[in-house]
Design an enzyme around this catalytic site. Structure first.
Site, PDB file in Angstrom:
ATOM      1  N   GLY A  46     -11.994  -0.149  48.600  1.00 15.49           N
ATOM      2  CA  GLY A  46     -10.566  -0.428  48.788  1.00 15.49           C
ATOM      3  C   GLY A  46      -9.834   0.905  48.741  1.00 15.49           C
ATOM      4  O   GLY A  46     -10.042   1.699  47.808  1.00 15.49           O
ATOM      5  N   GLN A 197     -16.383  -9.111  51.270  1.00 11.29           N
ATOM      6  CA  GLN A 197     -15.338  -8.807  50.276  1.00 11.29           C
ATOM      7  C   GLN A 197     -14.417 -10.016  50.048  1.00 11.29           C
ATOM      8  O   GLN A 197     -13.891 -10.204  48.952  1.00 11.29           O
ATOM      9  CB  GLN A 197     -14.489  -7.614  50.747  1.00 11.29           C
ATOM     10  CG  GLN A 197     -15.186  -6.284  50.694  1.00 11.29           C
ATOM     11  CD  GLN A 197     -15.815  -5.910  52.019  1.00 11.29           C
ATOM     12  OE1 GLN A 197     -16.217  -6.766  52.797  1.00 11.29           O
ATOM     13  NE2 GLN A 197     -15.919  -4.625  52.285  1.00 11.29           N
ATOM     14  N   ASP A 238      -6.348   0.715  55.474  1.00 10.44           N
ATOM     15  CA  ASP A 238      -7.061   1.925  55.042  1.00 10.44           C
ATOM     16  C   ASP A 238      -6.378   3.186  55.550  1.00 10.44           C
ATOM     17  O   ASP A 238      -6.526   4.259  54.978  1.00 10.44           O
ATOM     18  CB  ASP A 238      -8.509   1.872  55.510  1.00 10.44           C
ATOM     19  CG  ASP A 238      -9.261   0.870  54.660  1.00 10.44           C
ATOM     20  OD1 ASP A 238      -9.179  -0.335  54.959  1.00 10.44           O
ATOM     21  OD2 ASP A 238      -9.856   1.288  53.655  1.00 10.44           O
TER      22      ASP A 238
HETATM   23  O1  MRU Z   1     -14.909  -1.162  52.963  1.00  9.96           O
HETATM   24  P1  MRU Z   1     -13.862  -1.496  51.942  1.00  9.96           P
HETATM   25  O2  MRU Z   1     -14.196  -2.687  51.109  1.00  9.96           O
HETATM   26  O3  MRU Z   1     -13.469  -0.300  51.131  1.00  9.96           O
HETATM   27  O4  MRU Z   1     -12.602  -1.902  52.831  1.00  9.96           O
HETATM   28  C1  MRU Z   1     -11.431  -2.303  52.183  1.00  9.96           C
HETATM   29  C2  MRU Z   1     -10.363  -2.715  53.103  1.00  9.96           C
HETATM   30  O5  MRU Z   1     -10.496  -2.685  54.310  1.00  9.96           O
HETATM   31  C3  MRU Z   1      -9.056  -3.089  52.477  1.00  9.96           C
HETATM   32  O6  MRU Z   1      -8.415  -4.091  53.213  1.00  9.96           O
HETATM   33  C4  MRU Z   1      -8.156  -1.845  52.436  1.00  9.96           C
HETATM   34  O7  MRU Z   1      -8.819  -0.786  51.830  1.00  9.96           O
HETATM   35  C5  MRU Z   1      -6.886  -2.101  51.724  1.00  9.96           C
HETATM   36  S1  MRU Z   1      -7.175  -2.242  50.006  1.00  9.96           S
HETATM   37  C6  MRU Z   1      -5.711  -2.429  49.184  1.00  9.96           C
END
Ligand code: MRU
Length: 345
Positions: A46, A197, A238
């Site tokens: 995240g 997730q 992200d």
């Molecule tokens: O691969 P991840 O689990 O790190 O991806 C996370 C996401 O895409 C979330 O939606 C994003 O980081 C926003 S978190 C507040």
């Protein structure tokens, strides 16, 4: 509060998100290399959580040093920052956090600070980022929560919750805030293949908060929308480019197109640290390609035939035209995002 990551006298303690929802176990990072490994293996994930973790990683690196002076520590500091920056490429919060630590270090070096002072100040900066992250989530939650309907279904993708931040969450912060405002929200959580997730993490943390939640497979969203069960979509990000294009978990783009087709608002919630005004549009955002094994296997069981072609981009880019509004701690942004982002910067 969900203890995603927290500082302890022994190091940084992380809730192991690879083990959720079946096991609630913790991993202790004692070195900056431990923190990097924890980010790469998605024990923590995240965008905002990755950023703050990296800041603590830099602080741990400083605390570990045997250098006797700030000047002697400088090359080691660069190495620590480069190592942490090499962990995951898409979430800009990682680079934002490391740059902020670099600015603190540069000022201390220029001021002739002692190595002891450097250690204290870098740790204090990481603590400040941790606190600011929670405050930002609460602020954007209040802005966004006010725009959710008094009653209805809200679809979210991936996990943009307390687990993806230092607490409260971005997209899930908006939902939490709406619920705190007395709204009757039912969350539909996309399972979010391949890392799940949504099924594992979003469902787990919303259940802990007693927020009604239904997990759906990613390919069910259109049908659930067509049945009139979704009144809004809220996702995290992200990286948001200068024109408002949004990089988020793979599959977000599909959801945005579906929302538009069904006349459902598509909201993005993200702290200002996710906004990258140096990247002009989504085509310039680096997209992480993850291991094929995440697609070919589930919990150690092979799902696909040996040797079949696999691609596994971890993120996609939703063009700004699908984004109804962006919630940040500074306020609500609307199109044209090129102008509104510049104005709010
Ligand atoms: O691969 P991840 O689990 O790190 O991806 C996370 C996401 O895409 C979330 O939606 C994003 O980081 C926003 S978190 C507040």
């Amino acid at each position: 509060m969900i203890p995603t990551l927290n500082w302890t006298p022994e190091g940084v303690r992380f809730l192991d998100q690879t083990k959720l929802p079946l096991e609630e176990t913790y991993v202790l990072a004692k070195t900056y290399e431990d923190v990097a490994e924890i980010i790469v293996t998605m024990v923590v994930r995240g965008a905002p959580a990755i950023g703050v973790s990296a800041a603590y990683g830099v602080a741990l690196g400083a605390l570990e040093t045997k250098a006797g002076t700030t000047r002697d520590f400088a090359p080691e500091f660069e190495k620590i920052c480069a190592h942490l920056a090499g962990t995951r490429p898409t979430a800009v919060n990682l680079f934002w956090a490391i740059d902020r630590m670099k600015r603190v270090f540069a000022a201390l070096l220029a001021a002739g600070a002692s190595i002891g002072e450097v250690k204290d100040k870098l740790l204090a900066e990481a603590h400040a980022m941790y606190e600011e992250d929670i405050a930002a989530c609460k602020a954007m939650g209040a802005f966004g929560g006010a725009l959710l309907p008094a009653e209805g279904g809200v679809l979210t993708h991936c996990n943009a919750g307390a687990l993806a931040t230092c607490g409260y969450g971005t997209a899930l912060g908006v939902i939490r805030s709406a619920v705190e405002q007395g709204k009757k929200i039912h969350v539909y959580a996309d399972e979010t293949r391949p890392f799940l997730q949504g099924a594992r993490l979003t469902a787990w943390e919303l259940m802990a908060d007693h927020i009604p939640t239904t997990v759906i497979c990613d390919n069910m969203a259109a049908s659930i929308m067509a049945k009139g069960k979704i009144q809004a979509v809220v996702v995290g990000a992200d990286r948001i480019a200068a024109n408002g294009d949004v990089a988020n978990k793979i599959g977000t783009y599909n959801v945005a197109i579906l929302a538009k087709e069904h006349g459902i608002p598509f909201y993005v919630a993200a702290p200002w640290s996710t906004i990258d005004l140096k990247t002009p549009d989504g085509s310039a955002i680096p997209i992480e390609e993850r291991s094929a094994r995440e697609v070919t296997h589930h919990a150690g069981t092979q799902l696909t035939p040996h040797g079949v072609g696999i691609c596994n981009p971890a993120f996609d880019v939703t063009p700004n035209k699908y984004v109804t509004a962006i919630f940040t701690e500074r306020g609500v942004l609307r199109a044209p995002y090129g102008e509104s982002l510049k104005k709010m910067a």
